[in-house]
Write a protein that holds these residues in place. Sequence first.
Motif, PDB file in Angstrom:
ATOM      1  N   ILE A 274      -0.708   5.240   6.474  1.00 26.40           N
ATOM      2  CA  ILE A 274      -0.413   4.591   7.759  1.00 26.40           C
ATOM      3  C   ILE A 274      -0.572   5.587   8.902  1.00 26.40           C
ATOM      4  CG2 ILE A 274       1.355   3.414   9.117  1.00 26.40           C
ATOM      5  CD1 ILE A 274       0.140   1.788   6.748  1.00 26.40           C
ATOM      6  N   ARG A 277      -4.198   5.953   9.554  1.00 29.94           N
ATOM      7  CA  ARG A 277      -4.697   4.789  10.283  1.00 29.94           C
ATOM      8  C   ARG A 277      -4.357   4.909  11.766  1.00 29.94           C
ATOM      9  NH1 ARG A 277      -6.104  -0.012   8.349  1.00 29.94           N
ATOM     10  NH2 ARG A 277      -4.810  -1.164   9.810  1.00 29.94           N
ATOM     11  N   ASP A 290      -0.548  -2.233  13.426  1.00 30.76           N
ATOM     12  CA  ASP A 290       0.239  -1.685  12.326  1.00 30.76           C
ATOM     13  C   ASP A 290       1.714  -1.553  12.708  1.00 30.76           C
ATOM     14  OD1 ASP A 290      -1.936  -1.525  10.683  1.00 30.76           O
ATOM     15  OD2 ASP A 290      -2.066   0.663  10.671  1.00 30.76           O
ATOM     16  N   ASN A 302       6.558   3.600   8.918  1.00 31.67           N
ATOM     17  CA  ASN A 302       5.892   3.333  10.183  1.00 31.67           C
ATOM     18  C   ASN A 302       5.812   4.616  11.003  1.00 31.67           C
ATOM     19  OD1 ASN A 302       4.617   1.620  11.976  1.00 31.67           O
ATOM     20  ND2 ASN A 302       6.316   0.173  12.096  1.00 31.67           N
TER      21      ASN A 302
END
Length: 346
Positions: A274, A277, A290, A302
């Motif tokens: 993540i 990304r 996201d 996150n």
Amino acid sequence: AHAIGTAASIFGDIPYSEVSNEEYLTPNFDGQESVYGAVIALLDDAIGTLSSAASDNSLSQDIYFGGDAQKWLRAAQTLKARFYLHLKDYNNAYNAALNGINAASGSMYFKPTGSASVTTGDKNLFFQLLAGSRGGDIGTGNSYLMQLLDPSNQNSRNNAKTDETARFGYYYINESGGAANTGVAAQFEPQPLVTFEENQLILAETALRTKDFNTALAALNVHRAYLDGGGRLNATHKASAYNYAPYSAEDFNAGGIENPDGISAERALLREIIEERYISGFGTHIPFNDARRLRKSDNDVNVPFPFNIASASQHPERFPYADDELSANPNAPTEPGIYTVTPVNQ
């Protein structure tokens, strides 16, 4: 499909089913989830057509792929994977990504052209903003992105296998504009629309969710190999230092270089995917999508940029509708505000 899917992702409910019919001058808004379904159906139709289409490499009007039908076909599959990811349909996202963009040469970019002496028009949009009314206003400065890439910052993601020096320089946007920007905001720097990086990181995330740890790690390492070859960097910044050695499973064990806080190896790998990304998606809506997609179900992995910290009482969840639309269309809904969660993220 790209345009409508993007609009649904950032606004929520949007006009779609009635917009191409002259009978509906003031179209009703379709629900966000139904628009995603329609866009995926549209992509399936395109995939069916492209699967039997011959490439025409003399097609100069195709400013993206020069008439290469196979590149269009793979881009359509990556878009399907993107929208399934938004819907948290991770099985279908994985299956679409398996057939998606599989090489950097297949990435779709907006490619600026025109005269270097003219600062407006067909130019890199970051450059154009800084050359126009926003000069001195926007830049990457000490943003969370730059903190992650800066080896001297406490939030740095640099480690024994990762050297982000080159990407730190490439992503730096000097708010004064002009020739000071040699990377992502250079005058003729291409801007990503649908890319190999996105597809590979969808594969990595969805493999971890639907397959197994090793399949996900292998997909992430394919992406790192691309970066280790100078992927996404332009010639100016390829001259700087960078290193993206392949990760091993041990790196994600408790106490490993990618797991200093001792969470499970699977969560540590997901957190790294993540975060990658977030960085590779700079200049696109990937980080915003996201942040909203993961906030409820996976906030432990996150990216904790300042607007996404758990202690915040409200988080931006959508873009506001344009006043022109709200004023001119009596079928438009009341503006729900930027803090209203869209249906797919509830």
